[in-house]
Design a protein around this motif. Structure first.
Motif, short mmCIF file in Angstrom:
data_model
loop_
_atom_site.label_atom_id
_atom_site.label_comp_id
_atom_site.label_asym_id
_atom_site.label_seq_id
_atom_site.Cartn_x
_atom_site.Cartn_y
_atom_site.Cartn_z
N PRO A 1 0.85 -1.19 0.00
CA PRO A 1 0.00 0.00 0.00
C PRO A 1 0.88 1.24 0.00
CG PRO A 1 0.16 -0.86 2.22
CD PRO A 1 0.94 -1.82 1.35
N GLY A 2 0.33 2.33 -0.52
CA GLY A 2 1.12 3.54 -0.55
C GLY A 2 0.32 4.73 -1.03
N THR A 3 0.99 5.87 -1.08
CA THR A 3 0.39 7.11 -1.57
C THR A 3 1.43 7.86 -2.39
OG1 THR A 3 1.12 8.46 0.31
CG2 THR A 3 -1.01 7.32 0.53
N GLY A 4 0.96 8.81 -3.16
CA GLY A 4 1.88 9.65 -3.92
C GLY A 4 2.79 10.45 -3.02
N LEU A 5 2.24 10.94 -1.90
CA LEU A 5 3.06 11.71 -0.97
C LEU A 5 4.19 10.86 -0.40
CD1 LEU A 5 3.59 14.32 0.57
CD2 LEU A 5 1.97 13.53 2.32
N GLU A 6 3.87 9.63 -0.02
CA GLU A 6 4.92 8.73 0.47
C GLU A 6 5.97 8.48 -0.60
OE1 GLU A 6 5.37 4.31 2.48
OE2 GLU A 6 3.78 4.67 1.02
N MET A 7 5.52 8.23 -1.83
CA MET A 7 6.45 7.95 -2.92
C MET A 7 7.40 9.12 -3.14
SD MET A 7 7.32 5.71 -5.23
CE MET A 7 8.15 5.58 -6.82
N SER A 8 6.91 10.34 -2.95
CA SER A 8 7.73 11.51 -3.20
C SER A 8 8.90 11.62 -2.24
CB SER A 8 6.88 12.79 -3.12
OG SER A 8 6.47 13.05 -1.78
N GLY A 9 8.81 10.93 -1.09
CA GLY A 9 9.88 11.00 -0.12
C GLY A 9 10.82 9.81 -0.11
N LEU A 10 10.60 8.84 -1.01
CA LEU A 10 11.34 7.59 -0.90
C LEU A 10 12.64 7.53 -1.71
CD1 LEU A 10 8.51 4.88 -0.89
CD2 LEU A 10 9.98 5.55 1.01
N PHE A 11 12.63 7.95 -2.95
CA PHE A 11 13.71 7.55 -3.86
C PHE A 11 14.44 8.72 -4.53
CE2 PHE A 11 10.48 4.06 -4.06
CZ PHE A 11 11.12 3.24 -3.14
N GLY A 12 14.22 9.93 -4.04
CA GLY A 12 15.02 11.06 -4.49
C GLY A 12 14.63 11.70 -5.80
N TRP A 13 13.41 11.47 -6.25
CA TRP A 13 13.00 12.04 -7.54
C TRP A 13 12.87 13.57 -7.48
CZ3 TRP A 13 13.52 10.09 -12.09
CH2 TRP A 13 13.54 8.70 -12.27
N ASP A 14 12.37 14.12 -6.38
CA ASP A 14 12.25 15.58 -6.29
C ASP A 14 13.62 16.26 -6.38
OD1 ASP A 14 9.54 15.33 -6.03
OD2 ASP A 14 9.42 16.13 -4.00
N ASP A 15 14.59 15.74 -5.67
CA ASP A 15 15.93 16.34 -5.70
C ASP A 15 16.53 16.25 -7.09
OD1 ASP A 15 15.76 16.93 -3.02
OD2 ASP A 15 16.91 15.18 -2.36
N LEU A 16 16.36 15.11 -7.74
CA LEU A 16 16.90 14.95 -9.09
C LEU A 16 16.19 15.89 -10.07
CD1 LEU A 16 18.86 13.46 -10.96
CD2 LEU A 16 17.10 11.69 -11.26
N ALA A 17 14.88 16.02 -9.93
CA ALA A 17 14.12 16.91 -10.81
C ALA A 17 14.55 18.35 -10.64
CB ALA A 17 12.62 16.77 -10.53
N ALA A 18 14.87 18.75 -9.40
CA ALA A 18 15.33 20.11 -9.16
C ALA A 18 16.65 20.38 -9.85
CB ALA A 18 15.45 20.36 -7.65
#
Length: 244
Positions: free
Chosen positions: A29-46
């Protein structure tokens, strides 16, 4: 049905300028918010200047190839990509899917059933599995390249490998020559080029289970594996825009 997602825009985002998109799909089970904190995609996108969208599955799940629920998640992903093309100026030739486990399975399903929407998929600890994948005509009708990561200790590793064999066979894929070198100790890499111009890259990691290699989040992460899957997926995406 009302559906929700989280969208991360990099600091350098400029409205009106075409931008790549990665849609990242959570496990069950999961959520988009949880996914955003797991694997570093936000930092890479920045750093790299692309959008990341994190959809929420219904009741924490996506209707993928072996589970869960009966929501039209392929339709949701296609609609979400189209919405972001129209409203955030996503470059339709650079829209990609990535996911782990249940989200990885859905990436394969969307690659087949929404062919033409996504240029490539990046799948971690997920596969082309289940009853749908058995049918000989179940394959993308437009080129979709694939990069995937399989832990040899994952209990689903054998099923993932069987699914990849079916995928390659149906798309007429053959190994490239020369074969790619192993990126690090304990990891093997294969690369195939398919008849439709797509490519398939497979990383197999000794000793890893159902995890995301190189990640340091609290869940489904394998920080001990010296293989930065998030960066490798993005590198693969940048080399594989949509083929016409």
């Amino acid at each position: 049905m009302s559906r929700s997602y989280r969208l991360h825009a990099p600091p350098g985002y400029v409205p009106g300028r075409p931008v790549p998109l990665v849609i990242a799909l959570h496990p069950y089970p999961g959520t988009g918010l949880e996914m955003s904190g797991l694997f570093g995609w936000d930092d890479l996108a920045a750093r790299e200047g692309f959008l990341v969208a994190y959809p929420d599955g219904v009741d924490g799940a996506f209707n993928a190839l072996v589970c869960c629920g009966n929501a039209d998640d392929v339709g949701f992903l296609a609609a979400l990509a189209g919405h972001l093309v129209d409203t955030w100026q996503v470059d339709p030739d650079r829209a990609y899917l990535t996911g782990i486990s249940n989200g990885g399975d859905l990436s394969f399903r969307a690659a087949v059933e929404a062919a033409g929407t996504f240029a490539a998929i990046g799948v971690v600890s997920g596969g082309f599995i289940g009853e749908r994948s058995v049918a000989d005509d179940y394959r993308p009708q437009r080129p979709v390249s694939v990069v995937t990561f399989i832990g040899e200790r994952d209990r689903y590793a054998s099923s993932f490998s069987t699914g990849l064999d079916r995928w390659r066979q149906r798309l007429g894929c053959t190994p490239v020559s020369p074969a790619p070198a192993a990126p690090t100790e304990g990891v093997t890499l294969t690369r195939d080029r398919c008849a439709d111009g797509s490519e398939v890259e497979v990383y197999r990691i000794d000793g890893m289970g159902h995890s995301w290699p190189g990640a340091s989040g609290d869940r489904l992460s394998a920080p001990e594996v010296e293989l930065p899957a998030t960066e490798l997926i993005w590198t693969f995406f940048t080399a594989h825009p949509r083929r016409t």
